[in-house]
Design a protein around this motif. Structure first.
Motif, mmCIF file in Angstrom:
data_model
loop_
_atom_site.group_PDB
_atom_site.id
_atom_site.type_symbol
_atom_site.label_atom_id
_atom_site.label_comp_id
_atom_site.label_asym_id
_atom_site.label_seq_id
_atom_site.Cartn_x
_atom_site.Cartn_y
_atom_site.Cartn_z
ATOM 1 N N TYR A 1 0.869 -1.184 0.000
ATOM 2 C CA TYR A 1 0.000 0.000 0.000
ATOM 3 C C TYR A 1 0.908 1.237 0.000
ATOM 4 O O TYR A 1 1.760 1.349 0.880
ATOM 5 C CB TYR A 1 -0.844 0.071 1.268
ATOM 6 C CG TYR A 1 -1.860 -1.024 1.494
ATOM 7 C CD1 TYR A 1 -2.950 -1.193 0.650
ATOM 8 C CD2 TYR A 1 -1.756 -1.860 2.610
ATOM 9 C CE1 TYR A 1 -3.912 -2.176 0.896
ATOM 10 C CE2 TYR A 1 -2.714 -2.837 2.873
ATOM 11 C CZ TYR A 1 -3.777 -2.991 2.008
ATOM 12 O OH TYR A 1 -4.718 -3.939 2.272
ATOM 13 N N ASP A 2 0.694 2.133 -0.893
ATOM 14 C CA ASP A 2 1.476 3.385 -0.904
ATOM 15 C C ASP A 2 2.970 3.142 -0.679
ATOM 16 O O ASP A 2 3.582 3.738 0.218
ATOM 17 C CB ASP A 2 0.977 4.355 0.197
ATOM 18 C CG ASP A 2 -0.528 4.536 0.147
ATOM 19 O OD1 ASP A 2 -1.082 4.521 -0.974
ATOM 20 O OD2 ASP A 2 -1.136 4.668 1.224
ATOM 21 N N ALA B 1 2.467 -4.342 3.184
ATOM 22 C CA ALA B 1 1.627 -4.783 4.305
ATOM 23 C C ALA B 1 1.862 -6.267 4.550
ATOM 24 O O ALA B 1 1.868 -6.729 5.694
ATOM 25 C CB ALA B 1 0.159 -4.518 3.999
ATOM 26 N N PRO C 1 1.359 -8.833 15.665
ATOM 27 C CA PRO C 1 0.993 -7.558 16.291
ATOM 28 C C PRO C 1 0.089 -6.708 15.398
ATOM 29 O O PRO C 1 -0.142 -7.059 14.238
ATOM 30 C CB PRO C 1 2.348 -6.869 16.515
ATOM 31 C CG PRO C 1 3.298 -7.547 15.598
ATOM 32 C CD PRO C 1 2.787 -8.933 15.370
ATOM 33 N N ASN C 2 -0.407 -5.608 15.942
ATOM 34 C CA ASN C 2 -1.209 -4.662 15.158
ATOM 35 C C ASN C 2 -0.445 -4.224 13.919
ATOM 36 O O ASN C 2 0.729 -3.904 14.004
ATOM 37 C CB ASN C 2 -1.507 -3.405 15.977
ATOM 38 C CG ASN C 2 -2.700 -3.602 16.870
ATOM 39 O OD1 ASN C 2 -3.508 -4.498 16.631
ATOM 40 N ND2 ASN C 2 -2.788 -2.795 17.914
ATOM 41 N N GLY C 3 -1.132 -4.193 12.805
ATOM 42 C CA GLY C 3 -0.501 -3.704 11.584
ATOM 43 C C GLY C 3 0.452 -4.688 10.941
ATOM 44 O O GLY C 3 1.202 -4.336 10.030
ATOM 45 N N SER C 4 0.436 -5.952 11.401
ATOM 46 C CA SER C 4 1.385 -6.935 10.857
ATOM 47 C C SER C 4 0.898 -7.573 9.558
ATOM 48 O O SER C 4 1.586 -8.422 8.989
ATOM 49 C CB SER C 4 1.669 -8.012 11.905
ATOM 50 O OG SER C 4 0.474 -8.681 12.265
ATOM 51 N N GLY C 5 -0.309 -7.198 9.120
ATOM 52 C CA GLY C 5 -0.778 -7.673 7.822
ATOM 53 C C GLY C 5 -1.788 -8.813 7.874
ATOM 54 O O GLY C 5 -2.115 -9.416 6.842
ATOM 55 N N LYS C 6 -2.342 -9.078 9.060
ATOM 56 C CA LYS C 6 -3.273 -10.198 9.205
ATOM 57 C C LYS C 6 -4.522 -10.009 8.332
ATOM 58 O O LYS C 6 -4.913 -10.901 7.573
ATOM 59 C CB LYS C 6 -3.673 -10.363 10.679
ATOM 60 C CG LYS C 6 -2.487 -10.551 11.617
ATOM 61 C CD LYS C 6 -2.910 -10.716 13.068
ATOM 62 C CE LYS C 6 -3.604 -9.515 13.701
ATOM 63 N NZ LYS C 6 -2.754 -8.302 13.845
ATOM 64 N N SER C 7 -5.147 -8.834 8.466
ATOM 65 C CA SER C 7 -6.354 -8.569 7.665
ATOM 66 C C SER C 7 -6.013 -8.531 6.178
ATOM 67 O O SER C 7 -6.768 -9.038 5.348
ATOM 68 C CB SER C 7 -6.987 -7.244 8.076
ATOM 69 O OG SER C 7 -7.430 -7.315 9.414
ATOM 70 N N THR C 8 -4.882 -7.935 5.867
ATOM 71 C CA THR C 8 -4.473 -7.858 4.464
ATOM 72 C C THR C 8 -4.269 -9.257 3.883
ATOM 73 O O THR C 8 -4.645 -9.524 2.734
ATOM 74 C CB THR C 8 -3.177 -7.035 4.331
ATOM 75 O OG1 THR C 8 -3.418 -5.720 4.849
ATOM 76 C CG2 THR C 8 -2.727 -6.929 2.883
ATOM 77 N N LYS D 1 4.475 0.966 0.791
ATOM 78 C CA LYS D 1 4.866 0.279 2.020
ATOM 79 C C LYS D 1 4.243 -1.121 2.021
ATOM 80 O O LYS D 1 3.020 -1.255 1.911
ATOM 81 C CB LYS D 1 4.355 1.079 3.222
ATOM 82 C CG LYS D 1 4.949 0.665 4.540
ATOM 83 C CD LYS D 1 4.503 1.615 5.670
ATOM 84 C CE LYS D 1 4.766 1.021 7.033
ATOM 85 N NZ LYS D 1 3.838 -0.063 7.403
#
Ligand SMILES: Nc1ncnc2c1ncn2[C@@H]1O[C@H](COP(=O)(O)OP(=O)(O)O)[C@@H](O)[C@H]1O
Ligand SMILES: [Mg+2]
Length: 256
Positions: free
Chosen positions: A13-14, A18, A37-44, A16
């Motif tokens: 994304y942009d 994910a 952790p948060n922002g580690s790309g799980k949802s992505t 960076k």
């Protein structure tokens, strides 16, 4: 048979990343935790598997096939808070969407469909709420409606993004029991989860993520201090949390 396979899967994304170069082959018929952790790309990762975000590199196979060949056999339960719950729909409407996913939007529901919708509502204990607007539900009830929609689809692989967030302890127990029943029927469940304390009880297999794949394998092989530290990085709070979890469970620590 394999359930989900990713090959060099990368989403940027942009400028960076994910998720970066994620490569794994997951077994079928298991409850698999996706942790990091948060922002580690799980949802992505889930979105890339479902082709909701287009990978910049790599590809995915589900049950050895491309998603398009097995789409009706794969069910995705998004994060509850990513959904517009003010959308005017009843509980029944939302669960019925699970059937439409199978048969196309413009066909009438058959008696078979209706039976399956009723059963799904029953399984999550939401039958009494079927005519209620989804905006009028508690967090736990919303999550159960989502689960019922997935159940109604009668898929083989379920991808669930943080199904336990915002639900009370009783609902969490009810959901995990349901997931274990589904697993016993041969379903594969990929569950994004962030609570290290319950992870060992819930998951028999894990994917540990921190933009890159840190580890993937049976829980007893990878849920250890070294790998968790690598996954969760150096923040003091997280590190002491990791140590506490392992201590609580009397999990054998690996010292080197
Ligand atoms: N639509 C988006 N546009 C730009 N950046 C995004 C978008 N979605 C997620 N990200 C970023 O990608 C990274 C991974 O996000 P996400 O997959 O949501 O992580 P997790 O689910 O593990 O918390 C984060 O740095 C996040 O800010
Ligand atoms: Mg997420």
């Amino acid at each position: 048979m394999n359930s989900v396979e990713t090959h060099n899967l990368t989403v940027i994304y942009d400028k960076k990343p994910a998720i970066w170069n994620i490569d794994f082959t997951l077994p079928a018929g298991k409850i698999i935790g996706i942790m990091g952790p948060n922002g580690s790309g799980k949802s992505t990762l889930l979105k890339a598997i479902m082709d909701i975000v287009e990978p910049n590199m790599g590809y995915v196979k589900l049950m050895d096939k491309p998603l398009d060949d097995v789409r009706d056999k794969v069910s995705y339960v998004p994060q509850r808070l990513s959904v517009d719950w003010d959308f005017p729909a009843s509980v029944y409407d939302v669960v019925a969407m699970g059937r439409y996913a199978k048969r196309g939007m413009f066909k009438k529901l058959s008696s078979d469909d209706k039976k399956r919708i009723d059963e799904s509502l029953e399984m999550v204990n939401m039958s009494a709420f079927q005519n209620r607007q989804i905006s009028q539900l508690s967090g736990g009830q919303q999550q159960r409606v989502f689960l019922a929609r997935a159940l109604a689809q009668d898929a083989d692989i379920y991808l669930m993004d943080e199904p336990f967030v915002g639900v009370d302890a009783a609902t969490e127990q009810a959901i995990i029991t349901l997931l274990k029943n589904m697993r016993d029927q041969g379903k594969t469940l990929l569950v994004v989860h962030h609570d290290l304390h319950t992870a060992q009880d819930y998951f028999e297999h894990m994917v540990l993520l921190n933009t890159r794949l840190v580890a993937e394998g049976p829980t007893e092989e990878i849920f250890n201090e070294k790998i968790l530290t690598e996954t969760y990085g150096g923040t003091l709070t997280t590190l002491s949390k990791v140590a506490n979890v392992l201590k609580e469970k009397d999990f054998p620590m690996r010292h080197k």
